[in-house]
Every structure is written in structure tokens, then in C-alpha cells.
Design a protein around this motif. Structure first.
Motif, PDB file in Angstrom:
ATOM      1  N   UNK A  63       0.866  -1.193   0.000  1.00  0.00           N
ATOM      2  CA  UNK A  63       0.000   0.000   0.000  1.00  0.00           C
ATOM      3  C   UNK A  63       0.890   1.226   0.000  1.00  0.00           C
ATOM      4  N   UNK A  64       0.467   2.269  -0.703  1.00  0.00           N
ATOM      5  CA  UNK A  64       1.178   3.553  -0.581  1.00  0.00           C
ATOM      6  C   UNK A  64       0.225   4.654  -0.999  1.00  0.00           C
ATOM      7  N   UNK A  65       0.592   5.896  -0.654  1.00  0.00           N
ATOM      8  CA  UNK A  65      -0.219   7.030  -1.109  1.00  0.00           C
ATOM      9  C   UNK A  65       0.547   7.726  -2.231  1.00  0.00           C
ATOM     10  N   UNK A  66      -0.199   8.329  -3.159  1.00  0.00           N
ATOM     11  CA  UNK A  66       0.420   8.991  -4.310  1.00  0.00           C
ATOM     12  C   UNK A  66       0.058  10.471  -4.303  1.00  0.00           C
ATOM     13  N   UNK A  67       1.094  11.319  -4.380  1.00  0.00           N
ATOM     14  CA  UNK A  67       0.873  12.774  -4.499  1.00  0.00           C
ATOM     15  C   UNK A  67       1.443  13.251  -5.839  1.00  0.00           C
ATOM     16  N   UNK A  68       1.137  14.495  -6.196  1.00  0.00           N
ATOM     17  CA  UNK A  68       1.555  15.044  -7.501  1.00  0.00           C
ATOM     18  C   UNK A  68       1.154  14.099  -8.634  1.00  0.00           C
ATOM     19  N   UNK A  69      -0.093  13.650  -8.580  1.00  0.00           N
ATOM     20  CA  UNK A  69      -0.550  12.633  -9.543  1.00  0.00           C
ATOM     21  C   UNK A  69      -1.192  13.236 -10.780  1.00  0.00           C
ATOM     22  N   UNK A  70      -1.412  14.559 -10.764  1.00  0.00           N
ATOM     23  CA  UNK A  70      -1.901  15.212 -11.974  1.00  0.00           C
ATOM     24  C   UNK A  70      -3.412  15.274 -12.121  1.00  0.00           C
ATOM     25  N   UNK A  71      -4.166  14.620 -11.220  1.00  0.00           N
ATOM     26  CA  UNK A  71      -5.630  14.764 -11.317  1.00  0.00           C
ATOM     27  C   UNK A  71      -6.005  16.013 -10.504  1.00  0.00           C
ATOM     28  N   UNK A  72      -6.598  16.998 -11.186  1.00  0.00           N
ATOM     29  CA  UNK A  72      -6.860  18.300 -10.556  1.00  0.00           C
ATOM     30  C   UNK A  72      -7.774  18.160  -9.344  1.00  0.00           C
ATOM     31  N   UNK A  73      -7.535  19.008  -8.319  1.00  0.00           N
ATOM     32  CA  UNK A  73      -8.368  18.881  -7.126  1.00  0.00           C
ATOM     33  C   UNK A  73      -9.832  19.190  -7.403  1.00  0.00           C
ATOM     34  N   UNK A  74     -10.087  20.018  -8.414  1.00  0.00           N
ATOM     35  CA  UNK A  74     -11.492  20.302  -8.759  1.00  0.00           C
ATOM     36  C   UNK A  74     -12.171  19.032  -9.274  1.00  0.00           C
ATOM     37  N   UNK A  75     -11.393  18.207  -9.953  1.00  0.00           N
ATOM     38  CA  UNK A  75     -11.961  16.955 -10.491  1.00  0.00           C
ATOM     39  C   UNK A  75     -12.250  15.990  -9.334  1.00  0.00           C
ATOM     40  N   UNK A  76     -11.300  15.910  -8.388  1.00  0.00           N
ATOM     41  CA  UNK A  76     -11.518  15.052  -7.215  1.00  0.00           C
ATOM     42  C   UNK A  76     -12.763  15.522  -6.460  1.00  0.00           C
ATOM     43  N   UNK A  77     -12.844  16.838  -6.254  1.00  0.00           N
ATOM     44  CA  UNK A  77     -13.985  17.392  -5.513  1.00  0.00           C
ATOM     45  C   UNK A  77     -15.289  17.185  -6.290  1.00  0.00           C
TER      46      UNK A  77
END
Ligand SMILES: O=C(O)CCC(=O)C(=O)O
Ligand SMILES: [Fe+2]
Length: 368
Positions: free
Chosen positions: A91-105
Motif C-alpha cells: 500500500x502507498x499514497x500517491x501525491x503530484x498525480x496530476x488529477x486536478x483537485x477540482x476533479x476530485x472534488x
């Protein structure tokens, strides 16, 4: 009957339909009707519930965090970190992945909007009895088993000809568009990760994508209502994922725990990060150099939680087995037999989720 999409003929029975579940109550509705009651079918024995002695919250901060931008540049340090993350943690967490925070939200807002609809509206997208796509429950196989405190919306997103649009909510009205945008972003993350995993497993960058034959992408949105007895009820039973990799977005509420050595470690949400885990298929391909790790979800008294799990899987007709070069002095024979993904998933869906027991059947008899 087959479906003809240009040159590809997909056997409907083979690719589009999976074994379904027995019917189970809608949990969100149970809570709406009586928030102070939990039916017997959800109440677990003490030994199946988290205990202070088997939980290691202090290890949460040790779960690796990987920078996808560095990985995609082929940075040596980050590739090493990825290899260790898969070997030591799964398991790991991924940052700077390129999916915009607006898209996540946007994905979060659309899913919340869906779950807030009245039950009869949501039930328009109910799973059929022989399938896992739609709104309902999976892995319910007997009247006796203990049930998970969750309702699920499961959609196959890619390849797009596998979509069953009758299960895609049309309310909120932006649901379909945001699922597309979110899933396209997650697909890029998946491709990048599979590329880097191929490299750290000693192969060409496109090797794992080739192994899939075709990268199938499913989205499983899990809704965990509040629960008045969190010390007796689990959101999801311990299980490993039936994927090559899973990419999960969690909201700001914790709940996910992973089994590390003999202790359960909470995966604390990092804002806008994605959680990635090794699934069974990658365990098989890597001859268990990377192991799929058991995880579970605990319930919460005060707030509902929603998680968004993208499962990356091969199509049902892909044959999976340990890759030849993964047989080495560390693991001198293939510990799994060759199996069609379709056979493996049908077998797994017939069992309740219970750790990694569904994998036993596919082990080489030399594994003691
Ligand atoms: O809700 C979570 O954090 C995990 C969900 C999960 O394990 C799954 O959908 O397979
Ligand atoms: Fe999972």
C-alpha cells in the motif's frame, strides 16, 4: 450472444456478466429509519473486531508516500521507493498525480448528491441478480454470513464498450460527465504506475499493460453510513482486492486499515492524495514478490464516509500466471497455477470476503 463493436466480438457471458450477490438490506435506509438499531446480521463476534492490541496507529505515518511526477520522470530514488512500498507494505499514497483537485472534488460532490437521493430514485440503478454492476451489494453469498455496513455503486468504465449505461445515475445531472473526467485522470495515473512497476520488476515499461491484454477499469463507490455500534460492526470485511492495482480516493474521514505484519494500520487521509494497493493479479504476476495486502474498513458513529475505489483488472479471457523471470532463487517455482481471470473472479465472487482464502484454490500444490 456476442456484441459486435467494429472488429471486436465480446462474448457477453464471458466479459460482461459476473456472478451476483444475494439480496441484502440497504444500509443507508436502515439507518435513516432507525439510527439506534443494528440488525443481528451485522453484529460481529468480539474476536472479529479491532482490538487495541492488534492495531498499530503509530505506524500510519510510515506508509510510503510516492511522488508520481518524479516516478514518471524515471527518477531512480522514487522508483526504489515504489519497489520497497510494494514489497514491504503493498500500500502507498500517491501525491503530484496530476488529477486536478477540482476533479476530485467534483467526483465527491456528484457521489454525495447521488447517495442523498431518495431510495426509490437510487434503486432505479439496482444491480441485477446475476451481475455486479449497479447499486447494491457484492459478496453476499449466504443468509448466515455477517454483512458489511455499506452500500455500493459499481460501474465498469473502460473499455467504454463494456459500459452498462442503465446503471449510470442520471441525477445529479453532471454525474456521468464527472465520472468520465475523473476516470480518465485515474486511468493516466494507473498507466504511469503500471509503467513504473514494469521497470522495477525488471521489464520494459509497457510490459504490465501488455499483460492485461486490455486494461479494464471499474469504479466502486462505497457509502458507509454512520453506525451506532462501531465496536461491533465493520464497514468492509478483511479482504484483498481482485485487481492488479487499486487506486482509491478517500474523503477526509479515516476508516481504512491495512494488515501490516500482524497489526492493523490506519491509512490516514492526506488531502488530495490517492491510495494505491497491490491486488491479487499483481501478486500472481510477480510470483508474490509483491503481495496483495488485506484491508478492512471500520465504522464511525458521527459521520458517513464515502470512498472511491478504481479497480484495474485484465479482461475475463486473459490468462494470468507468475511471469517466468519472477522465478528466481528467492522463489524457485511458480507459486500459482495459470488461470483465466474470468475463472478466478467468478470463483472469488461466490465466496464471502474473508481475507485471502479465495486465492488458495489457485496455488501450486508445492506451496505448503
Ligand atoms: O473504503 C475504503 O477505504 C476501502 C474500500 C475497499 O477496500 C474496496 O472497495 O475494495
Ligand atoms: Fe479493497
Amino acid at each position: 450472444m456476442g456484441i459486435n463493436t467494429n472488429e471486436i466480438v465480446i462474448e457477453e457471458e464471458d466479459v460482461l456478466t459476473y456472478a451476483g450477490s444475494l439480496p441484502a438490506p440497504n444500509v443507508q435506509e436502515l439507518v435513516r429509519r432507525d439510527p439506534s438499531h443494528v440488525p443481528e446480521r451485522y453484529l460481529r463476534n468480539k474476536e472479529d473486531m479491532p482490538k487495541k492490541t492488534d492495531t498499530a496507529a503509530h505506524l500510519s505515518s510510515e506508509i510510503p508516500v510516492i511522488d508520481l511526477t518524479l516516478l514518471s520522470k524515471g527518477q531512480e530514488e522514487e522508483l526504489k521507493k515504489l519497489n520497497l512500498a510494494c514489497k514491504d507494505w503493498g500500500f502507498f499514497q500517491v501525491v503530484n498525480h496530476g488529477v486536478a483537485k477540482e476533479v476530485l472534488q467534483g467526483m465527491k460532490d456528484a457521489a454525495s448528491g447521488f447517495f442523498e437521493l431518495p431510495l426509490e430514485e437510487k434503486n432505479k440503478y439496482s444491480m441485477d441478480s446475476n451481475d455486479i454492476q449497479g447499486y447494491g451489494h457484492t459478496y453476499v453469498v449466504s443468509e448466515e454470513q455477517k454483512l458489511d455496513w455499506t452500500d455500493t455503486l459499481l460501474l465498469i468504465i473502460y473499455p467504454s464498450q463494456y459500459r452498462k449505461l442503465k446503471f449510470w445515475p442520471t441525477a445529479p445531472k453532471e454525474f456521468k460527465e464527472i465520472v468520465e473526467t475523473y476516470s480518465t485522470g485515474i486511468r493516466k495515473v494507473a498507466e504511469e504506475l503500471l509503467g513504473s512497476l514494469s521497470l522495477v520488476l525488471g521489464m520494459d515499461k509497457d510490459a504490465l499493460i501488455q499483460q492485461h491484454k486490455e486494461v479494464v477499469q471499474a469504479l466502486r463507490v462505497n457509502y458507509y453510513p454512520t453506525c451506532c455500534k462501531p465496536d461491533q460492526v465493520l464497514g468492509i470485511s478483511p479482504h484483498s482486492d481482485k485487481t492488479s492495482i487499486t487506486i482509491l480516493m478517500q474523503d477526509d474521514l479515516s476508516g481504512l486499515q491495512i494488515l501490516h505484519d500482524t497489526k492493523w494500520v490506519p491509512v490516514m487521509p492526506i488531502p488530495n492524495a490517492l491510495v494505491v494497493n497491490v491486488g491479487d493479479v499483481l501478486e500472481i504476476w510477480s510470483n508474490a514478490k509483491y503481495k496483495s495486502v488485506q484491508h478492512r474498513v471500520v465504522t464511525n458513529k458521527d459521520k458517513a464516509r464515502i470512498s472511491y475505489a478504481t479497480g484495474i483488472v485484465p479482461p475475463n479471457d486473459a490468462e494470468i500466471e507468475p511471469l517466468d523471470h519472477m522465478v528466481d532463487s528467492q522463489q524457485p517455482f511458480k507459486i500459482y497455477n495459470k488461470v483465466r481471470y474470468g475463472e478466478y473472479i467468478k470463483h472469488s465472487l461466490k465466496m464471502k470476503m474473508e481475507g485471502k482464502t479465495h486465492l488458495e484454490k489457485f496455488k501450486n500444490e508445492r506451496v505448503g
